[in-house]
Design a protein around this motif. Structure first.
Motif, PDB file in Angstrom:
ATOM      1  N   LEU A  50     116.233  62.710  89.555  1.00  0.00           N
ATOM      2  CA  LEU A  50     115.463  62.973  90.772  1.00  0.00           C
ATOM      3  C   LEU A  50     116.284  63.780  91.756  1.00  0.00           C
ATOM      4  CD1 LEU A  50     113.109  62.601  92.729  1.00  0.00           C
ATOM      5  CD2 LEU A  50     114.048  60.353  93.320  1.00  0.00           C
ATOM      6  N   ARG A  51     117.534  63.370  91.967  1.00  0.00           N
ATOM      7  CA  ARG A  51     118.392  64.068  92.928  1.00  0.00           C
ATOM      8  C   ARG A  51     118.607  65.528  92.506  1.00  0.00           C
ATOM      9  NH1 ARG A  51     121.881  62.822  97.003  1.00  0.00           N
ATOM     10  NH2 ARG A  51     121.326  60.631  96.813  1.00  0.00           N
ATOM     11  N   MET A  52     118.855  65.757  91.220  1.00  0.00           N
ATOM     12  CA  MET A  52     119.084  67.112  90.726  1.00  0.00           C
ATOM     13  C   MET A  52     117.828  67.976  90.895  1.00  0.00           C
ATOM     14  SD  MET A  52     122.212  67.223  89.917  1.00  0.00           S
ATOM     15  CE  MET A  52     122.212  68.827  89.107  1.00  0.00           C
ATOM     16  N   ALA A  53     116.668  67.377  90.633  1.00  0.00           N
ATOM     17  CA  ALA A  53     115.422  68.126  90.770  1.00  0.00           C
ATOM     18  C   ALA A  53     115.166  68.508  92.222  1.00  0.00           C
ATOM     19  CB  ALA A  53     114.257  67.300  90.222  1.00  0.00           C
ATOM     20  N   VAL A  54     115.449  67.584  93.128  1.00  0.00           N
ATOM     21  CA  VAL A  54     115.232  67.847  94.548  1.00  0.00           C
ATOM     22  C   VAL A  54     116.203  68.915  95.054  1.00  0.00           C
ATOM     23  CG1 VAL A  54     115.411  66.857  96.861  1.00  0.00           C
ATOM     24  CG2 VAL A  54     114.215  65.610  95.049  1.00  0.00           C
ATOM     25  N   ILE A  55     117.464  68.827  94.635  1.00  0.00           N
ATOM     26  CA  ILE A  55     118.461  69.813  95.065  1.00  0.00           C
ATOM     27  C   ILE A  55     118.012  71.225  94.691  1.00  0.00           C
ATOM     28  CG2 ILE A  55     120.792  70.672  94.589  1.00  0.00           C
ATOM     29  CD1 ILE A  55     121.699  67.728  94.498  1.00  0.00           C
ATOM     30  N   SER A  56     117.430  71.384  93.504  1.00  0.00           N
ATOM     31  CA  SER A  56     116.987  72.710  93.070  1.00  0.00           C
ATOM     32  C   SER A  56     115.815  73.230  93.890  1.00  0.00           C
ATOM     33  CB  SER A  56     116.594  72.665  91.589  1.00  0.00           C
ATOM     34  OG  SER A  56     115.394  71.923  91.388  1.00  0.00           O
ATOM     35  N   ARG A  57     115.106  72.321  94.582  1.00  0.00           N
ATOM     36  CA  ARG A  57     113.936  72.730  95.375  1.00  0.00           C
ATOM     37  C   ARG A  57     114.220  72.802  96.878  1.00  0.00           C
ATOM     38  NH1 ARG A  57     109.094  71.888  92.887  1.00  0.00           N
ATOM     39  NH2 ARG A  57     108.279  73.226  94.548  1.00  0.00           N
TER      40      ARG A  57
END
Length: 237
Positions: free
Chosen positions: A45-52
């Motif tokens: 989740l954290r990695m996905a949010v960082i990319s957005r």
């Protein structure tokens, strides 16, 4: 409510029985809401949010940059909007029946001089409500037939976070009262948007394809809606 913090961004986390992560930037201040698949790990989740994050920042900036009216005091000379056009409020004192009417580029409100500001706002909102319902009665049947859906009802409600909503289970559609202040093309855009949700619940590629099919200029209409002046406590779609 669970929270996720990335740098100075605090995000509300809602775990649901869904397949994909959905990120929503909510008005009026750009609060971030995450709809997260139940099995998605915190790291993923954290990695996905960082990319957005660049997209999130862009959405938040669109809210802060959008023009807003100052708080309405409901006095003569004040500016108001109806169907995207600018009108000046004219207060006409009376001891008889209260009402609102249009004359030229003036929005005439006939009221007792002792009428409170809150009651003046209620009177104006009822005027907007009647006009909005009248317009919906004109355009809804054709769109319902064209799109091939059967909403249980289409209602008008003053909402603070959405221009419209669709309950796909009850097939009930709600449209924001403030659409009466926007250009008629904006009302039609939101109506079609919510009707299409009866075919497709999510804002995915199928949803966009249906919007392209039934309302090819929907992106231009959305831009018009999001660029027009907002009430002092409003936002974007």
């Amino acid at each position: 409510m669970p929270m996720l913090k990335v740098g100075d961004l605090s995000m509300d986390v809602y775990r649901k029985d869904i397949k994909n992560l959905h990120i929503s930037v909510m008005p009026p201040e750009g609060r971030v809401r995450l709809s997260v698949p139940e099995k998605m790990t915190d790291t993923a989740l954290r990695m996905a949010v960082i990319s957005r994050i660049p997209w999130i920042r862009k959405q938040q900036k669109s809210f802060t940059d959008q023009p807003r009216q100052s708080k309405r005091e409901m006095v003569s000379g004040e500016s108001h909007y109806l169907w995207g056009r600018h009108y000046r409020l004219e207060i006409i004192e009376t001891t008889g029946k209260h009402g609102v009417s249009i004359g030229g580029r003036k929005l005439r409100m006939t009221i007792n001089p002792a009428t409170t500001q809150d009651n003046r706002i209620k009177l104006l909102n009822e005027f907007y409500r009647s006009l909005l319902k009248e317009r919906l009665e004109e355009i809804s049947p054709d769109w319902i037939k064209e799109i091939g859906v059967a909403p249980s009802c289409i209602s008008v409600k003053r909402m603070k976070t959405k221009w419209g909503s669709c309950n796909t289970s009850s097939k009930r559609i709600l449209l924001n009262l403030d659409l009466a202040r926007k250009a008629p093309e904006c009302l039609e855009f939101i109506l079609v948007h919510e009707l299409i949700h009866l075919h497709e619940r999510h804002h995915n590629e199928r949803f966009k394809a249906l919007m392209n099919k039934y309302l090819p200029d929907w992106r231009e209409r959305r831009s018009l809606l999001n660029s027009s002046p907002l009430a002092h406590d409003y936002w974007a779609y």
